[in-house]
Scaffold this active site. Structure first.
Site, mmCIF file in Angstrom:
data_model
loop_
_atom_site.group_PDB
_atom_site.id
_atom_site.type_symbol
_atom_site.label_atom_id
_atom_site.label_comp_id
_atom_site.label_asym_id
_atom_site.label_seq_id
_atom_site.Cartn_x
_atom_site.Cartn_y
_atom_site.Cartn_z
ATOM 1 N N CYS A 1 49.900 42.353 32.259
ATOM 2 C CA CYS A 1 49.281 43.305 31.313
ATOM 3 C C CYS A 1 50.015 44.643 31.324
ATOM 4 O O CYS A 1 50.175 45.277 30.279
ATOM 5 C CB CYS A 1 47.805 43.534 31.668
ATOM 6 S SG CYS A 1 46.813 42.045 31.547
ATOM 7 N N ARG B 1 44.969 36.941 25.840
ATOM 8 C CA ARG B 1 45.913 37.869 25.189
ATOM 9 C C ARG B 1 45.923 37.563 23.684
ATOM 10 O O ARG B 1 46.664 36.684 23.232
ATOM 11 C CB ARG B 1 47.317 37.701 25.784
ATOM 12 C CG ARG B 1 47.359 37.927 27.278
ATOM 13 C CD ARG B 1 48.727 37.720 27.871
ATOM 14 N NE ARG B 1 48.618 37.601 29.313
ATOM 15 C CZ ARG B 1 48.447 38.620 30.157
ATOM 16 N NH1 ARG B 1 48.429 39.855 29.694
ATOM 17 N NH2 ARG B 1 48.328 38.414 31.452
HETATM 18 C C1 BEZ Z 1 48.337 39.789 34.641
HETATM 19 O O1 BEZ Z 1 49.267 39.746 35.451
HETATM 20 O O2 BEZ Z 1 48.328 40.591 33.733
HETATM 21 C C2 BEZ Z 1 47.231 38.811 34.782
HETATM 22 C C3 BEZ Z 1 47.509 37.531 35.214
HETATM 23 C C4 BEZ Z 1 46.474 36.629 35.360
HETATM 24 C C5 BEZ Z 1 45.169 36.992 35.029
HETATM 25 C C6 BEZ Z 1 44.909 38.268 34.555
HETATM 26 C C7 BEZ Z 1 45.938 39.178 34.430
#
Ligand code: BEZ
Length: 221
Positions: A57, A134
């Site tokens: 993110c 996403r």
């Molecule tokens: C992330 O790295 O943004 C992420 C990965 C897995 C679940 C939620 C966020």
């Protein structure tokens, strides 16, 4: 039997291309926003991310932030969302600014009650019951949803593709044409196939077009 279920609490309506974007009022990092009053006469790219202070993110939000001038040039406002508090959003914005100098200068919705996530089908319970996937919604100035992308939690989006898709939508609207595979700015575009025999006869004669056949013809714009 399907062993996966979309159970009551997180079941949400999936908006579709062509629908009016559902209206809402939400608390954001830029204050309270009523969506129908936001970005009048502009496009909106509204996107969700699963959680603040997470690695993928952080790369994505930084990509939106550094691409903001390109979105501005396309008359487009950005709006982020996650199921986190305003406090978490502000802490994360400040943390990334301190670490990298990148500033998330667009509203990020604090969707703690999941109201907006559910309205936009961003909560997909077989992926996560508590975090938004996403999603990217391309919303035109009449607040109609024009393109939707959904990515899972473990794969980040592609900023070039988001900008390309936005520019393709706008170019298609402006010139009343369609965009071929991998179209990017400067490439030829597809003209609508003829709908009558007269149009077909015109098309066959038209030497200004790059024609594969009468139904597949391209032109420069
Ligand atoms: C992330 O790295 O943004 C992420 C990965 C897995 C679940 C939620 C966020």
């Amino acid at each position: 039997m399907n062993t996966e279920s979309n159970t009551s609490e997180t079941t949400n309506v999936m908006p579709r291309i062509g629908d009016q974007a559902p209206d809402f009022t939400a608390v954001t990092t830029k204050g309270k926003i009523k969506f129908s009053d936001f970005a009048k006469d502009k496009w909106v790219v509204m996107f969700s991310h699963p959680a603040d202070f997470t690695p993928v993110c952080t790369t994505e939000m930084s990509g939106f932030a550094t691409g903001k001038s390109e979105f501005d040039a396309l008359n487009t406002e950005l709006m982020g969302l996650s199921i986190d508090s305003i406090h978490a959003h502000l802490g994360w914005v400040q943390n990334v600014r301190e670490n990298t100098g990148v500033y998330f200068d667009f509203p990020i919705i604090a969707d703690l009650d999941m109201k907006v996530s559910k309205l936009y089908g961003m909560l997909q319970p077989n992926e996560s019951e508590t975090a938004a996937v996403r999603a990217v919604f391309f919303i035109d100035p009449s607040k109609k949803i024009r393109l939707i992308m959904y990515y899972p939690l473990n794969v980040g989006r592609n900023m070039d593709e988001i900008l390309r898709a936005l520019e393709a939508l706008q170019t298609s609207d402006k010139h009343k044409v369609a965009m071929p595979l991998d179209w990017k700015k400067g490439d030829k575009v597809i003209v609508s196939p003829p709908k009558t025999l007269d149009e077909l006869n015109e098309r066959i004669k038209d030497e200004s077009l790059e024609k594969v056949d009468w139904y597949l013809a391209k032109k420069s714009i």
